[in-house]
Write an enzyme that holds these catalytic residues in place. Structure first.
Site, PDB file in Angstrom:
ATOM      1  N   ASP A 117     -21.643 -11.200   4.428  1.00 51.72           N
ATOM      2  CA  ASP A 117     -21.644 -11.455   2.989  1.00 51.72           C
ATOM      3  C   ASP A 117     -22.516 -12.669   2.721  1.00 51.72           C
ATOM      4  OD1 ASP A 117     -19.902  -9.363   2.252  1.00 51.72           O
ATOM      5  OD2 ASP A 117     -18.130 -10.595   2.602  1.00 51.72           O
ATOM      6  N   ASP A 135     -21.174  -4.127  -1.274  1.00 57.13           N
ATOM      7  CA  ASP A 135     -20.009  -4.388  -2.128  1.00 57.13           C
ATOM      8  C   ASP A 135     -20.334  -4.133  -3.597  1.00 57.13           C
ATOM      9  OD1 ASP A 135     -18.618  -5.187   0.151  1.00 57.13           O
ATOM     10  OD2 ASP A 135     -19.083  -7.307  -0.157  1.00 57.13           O
TER      11      ASP A 135
END
Length: 161
Positions: A117, A135
Site C-alpha cells: 500500500d 483497493d
C-alpha cells in the site's frame, strides 16, 4: 463488451503492479514523501491483513493461507458473475473492477506475502489507512454495485409494479 471488460481488468492489474513495483524499488519500507503537505503522502507500507489491516495480527502462516483461499474463492465468484451477467453494463463494469482489484492484491499476497500500500491521506491527527490502485478498483466496484442494487433494482421493481 466482455472482451473490453477483460482488457480493462488487465490494464488495472498492470497499473496496480507497476505502481507497486515503483514504490518497492524507490522507497524504503515506511518511508513517506509528501505530495500535498498536510493532506496526502506516498508512503510505502505492507498490509498483512485485509482492508484496514483486518486480521493483520493473525499468525502469518494461517493468515497467508486464509487470504489466498478467500481471494481464490472471491475471484471465482466474481468471474462467474461476470460471465453470467448478460444485460446490465453497470454490473459488468462493477464486477470487472472488483475482479481486477482482487487479482492485483492476490499477486502481492502470493509473491510478497502482504499487500503493498502507498496512498496515504491524512489531516492533522486523523489518518485514512494506506491503500493502492487495486483497493481503489475494489472499492469503486463495490460502491457501484451498491448503487445498482439500491437505485436501479428499486426503480426496475417500481416500474414492474
Amino acid at each position: 463488451m466482455k472482451k473490453l471488460m477483460l482488457a480493462m481488468a488487465a490494464a488495472i492489474v498492470v497499473l496496480d503492479q507497476v505502481t507497486k513495483a515503483y514504490i518497492v524499488k524507490n522507497f524504503m519500507l515506511h518511508e513517506g514523501r509528501p505530495v500535498i503537505d498536510g493532506f496526502f503522502d506516498i508512503t510505502y507500507v505492507l498490509n498483512p491483513g485485509a482492508a484496514f489491516g483486518f486480521l493483520g495480527t493473525l499468525n502469518e502462516a494461517y493468515r497467508k493461507l486464509f487470504f489466498i483461499a478467500v481471494t481464490i474463492l472471491a475471484i471465482a465468484c466474481v468471474t462467474y458473475l461476470l460471465v453470467k451477467e448478460k444485460e446490465m453494463k453497470l454490473r459488468l463494469f462493477s464486477y470487472t473492477l472488483v475482479l481486477a482489484g482482487a487479482v492485483g492484491n492476490f499477486i502481492d499476497r502470493l509473491f510478497v506475502g502482504k499487500v503493498v500500500d502507498f496512498l496515504l491521506f491524512y489531516y492533522k491527527h486523523w489518518q485514512w489507512p494506506a491503500f493502492n490502485v487495486a483497493d481503489i478498483a475494489i472499492s469503486t466496484g463495490i460502491g457501484l454495485l451498491l448503487l445498482d442494487y439500491i437505485f436501479i433494482k428499486r426503480s426496475t421493481n417500481e416500474n414492474n409494479a
